[in-house]
Design a protein around this motif. Structure first.
Motif, mmCIF file in Angstrom:
data_model
loop_
_atom_site.group_PDB
_atom_site.id
_atom_site.type_symbol
_atom_site.label_atom_id
_atom_site.label_comp_id
_atom_site.label_asym_id
_atom_site.label_seq_id
_atom_site.Cartn_x
_atom_site.Cartn_y
_atom_site.Cartn_z
ATOM 1 N N GLU A 150 0.807 -1.034 0.042
ATOM 2 C CA GLU A 150 0.089 -0.200 -0.150
ATOM 3 C C GLU A 150 1.029 1.267 0.098
ATOM 4 O O GLU A 150 1.899 1.302 0.889
ATOM 5 N N ARG A 151 0.434 2.212 -0.865
ATOM 6 C CA ARG A 151 1.369 3.411 -0.587
ATOM 7 C C ARG A 151 0.104 4.498 -0.937
ATOM 8 O O ARG A 151 -1.021 4.577 -1.409
ATOM 9 N N PHE A 152 0.423 5.487 0.112
ATOM 10 C CA PHE A 152 -0.451 6.612 0.186
ATOM 11 C C PHE A 152 0.090 7.816 -0.516
ATOM 12 O O PHE A 152 1.194 8.290 -0.335
ATOM 13 N N VAL A 153 -0.793 8.502 -1.163
ATOM 14 C CA VAL A 153 -0.378 9.789 -2.118
ATOM 15 C C VAL A 153 -1.467 10.853 -1.892
ATOM 16 O O VAL A 153 -2.651 10.605 -1.351
ATOM 17 N N ARG A 154 -1.110 11.811 -2.343
ATOM 18 C CA ARG A 154 -1.965 13.021 -2.223
ATOM 19 C C ARG A 154 -3.297 12.828 -3.164
ATOM 20 O O ARG A 154 -3.072 12.543 -4.415
ATOM 21 N N ALA A 155 -4.433 13.068 -2.664
ATOM 22 C CA ALA A 155 -5.754 12.891 -3.668
ATOM 23 C C ALA A 155 -6.094 14.194 -4.070
ATOM 24 O O ALA A 155 -5.779 15.269 -3.148
ATOM 25 N N THR A 160 -4.048 11.078 1.516
ATOM 26 C CA THR A 160 -5.101 10.263 1.868
ATOM 27 C C THR A 160 -5.419 9.203 0.757
ATOM 28 O O THR A 160 -6.384 8.119 1.152
ATOM 29 N N ALA A 161 -5.047 9.237 -0.384
ATOM 30 C CA ALA A 161 -5.397 8.476 -1.430
ATOM 31 C C ALA A 161 -4.608 7.135 -1.342
ATOM 32 O O ALA A 161 -3.296 7.259 -0.769
ATOM 33 N N VAL A 162 -5.017 6.002 -1.771
ATOM 34 C CA VAL A 162 -4.312 4.914 -1.648
ATOM 35 C C VAL A 162 -4.193 3.871 -2.823
ATOM 36 O O VAL A 162 -5.053 3.944 -3.709
ATOM 37 N N GLU A 163 -2.921 3.616 -2.982
ATOM 38 C CA GLU A 163 -2.360 2.866 -4.440
ATOM 39 C C GLU A 163 -2.375 1.418 -3.694
ATOM 40 O O GLU A 163 -0.968 1.275 -3.225
ATOM 41 N N LEU A 164 -3.052 0.495 -3.816
ATOM 42 C CA LEU A 164 -2.936 -0.862 -3.503
ATOM 43 C C LEU A 164 -2.355 -1.741 -4.474
ATOM 44 O O LEU A 164 -2.847 -1.772 -5.811
ATOM 45 N N ARG A 165 -1.148 -2.343 -4.158
ATOM 46 C CA ARG A 165 -0.533 -3.277 -5.281
ATOM 47 C C ARG A 165 -0.458 -4.829 -4.921
ATOM 48 O O ARG A 165 -0.128 -4.917 -3.611
ATOM 49 N N PHE A 166 -0.807 -5.504 -5.777
ATOM 50 C CA PHE A 166 -0.890 -6.824 -5.595
ATOM 51 C C PHE A 166 -0.133 -7.558 -6.666
ATOM 52 O O PHE A 166 -0.574 -7.834 -7.677
#
Length: 138
Positions: free
Chosen positions: A17-22, A35-41
């Motif tokens: 999970e990476r948190f970036v500005r939204a 607050t935005a989330v980039e979920l990588r799987f």
């Protein structure tokens, strides 16, 4: 640990999970807090069964990177926690859909009555067309 089905479980360590500005709602908070989330799987490195992996790659479409990583982006909520839960919920929904085996199609043949009916209609249509052509006596 996230339970998808009785047999499929994803460990938290498999998720990145990476948190970036939204952009979007949040006022000045948007400019300050990531607050935005980039979920990588990583699908290829995961412990999923091969058939589920194949269906997941097909279902994911544009969300799959060339490296075989599934990327889910969530920025619809104002808080990091809500976006994190939303991203995980979308991953679970996608995995549940991929876990469903499609039913095999059993090829069927038309019955004898259907074949006969089709041939009769073709013969009838042929007779109608043949009846249109005159002997050239017009």
């Amino acid at each position: 640990m996230i339970r998808i089905t009785d047999t499929i479980v994803i460990e938290d360590r498999e998720l990145d999970e990476r948190f970036v500005r939204a952009s979007g709602p949040g006022g000045q908070n948007v400019n300050k807090v990531s607050t935005a989330v980039e979920l990588r799987f990583d699908v290829r490195a995961s412990a999923l069964p091969f058939d589920v992996k194949d269906r997941l790659i097909t279902l994911a479409g544009n969300r799959m990177t060339t490296d075989g990583v599934l990327l889910i982006d969530s920025r619809e909520h104002r808080t990091q926690g809500q976006n994190r839960e939303a991203a995980r919920a979308r991953l679970v929904a996608l995995l549940k859909q991929a876990a469903i085996r499609p039913r095999k199609r059993r090829p069927t043949k038309p019955g004898a009555g259907a074949r006969e009916k089709r041939l009769d209609s073709k013969k009838r249509r042929g007779r109608i067309k043949a009846g249109r052509s005159a002997d050239g006596d017009d």
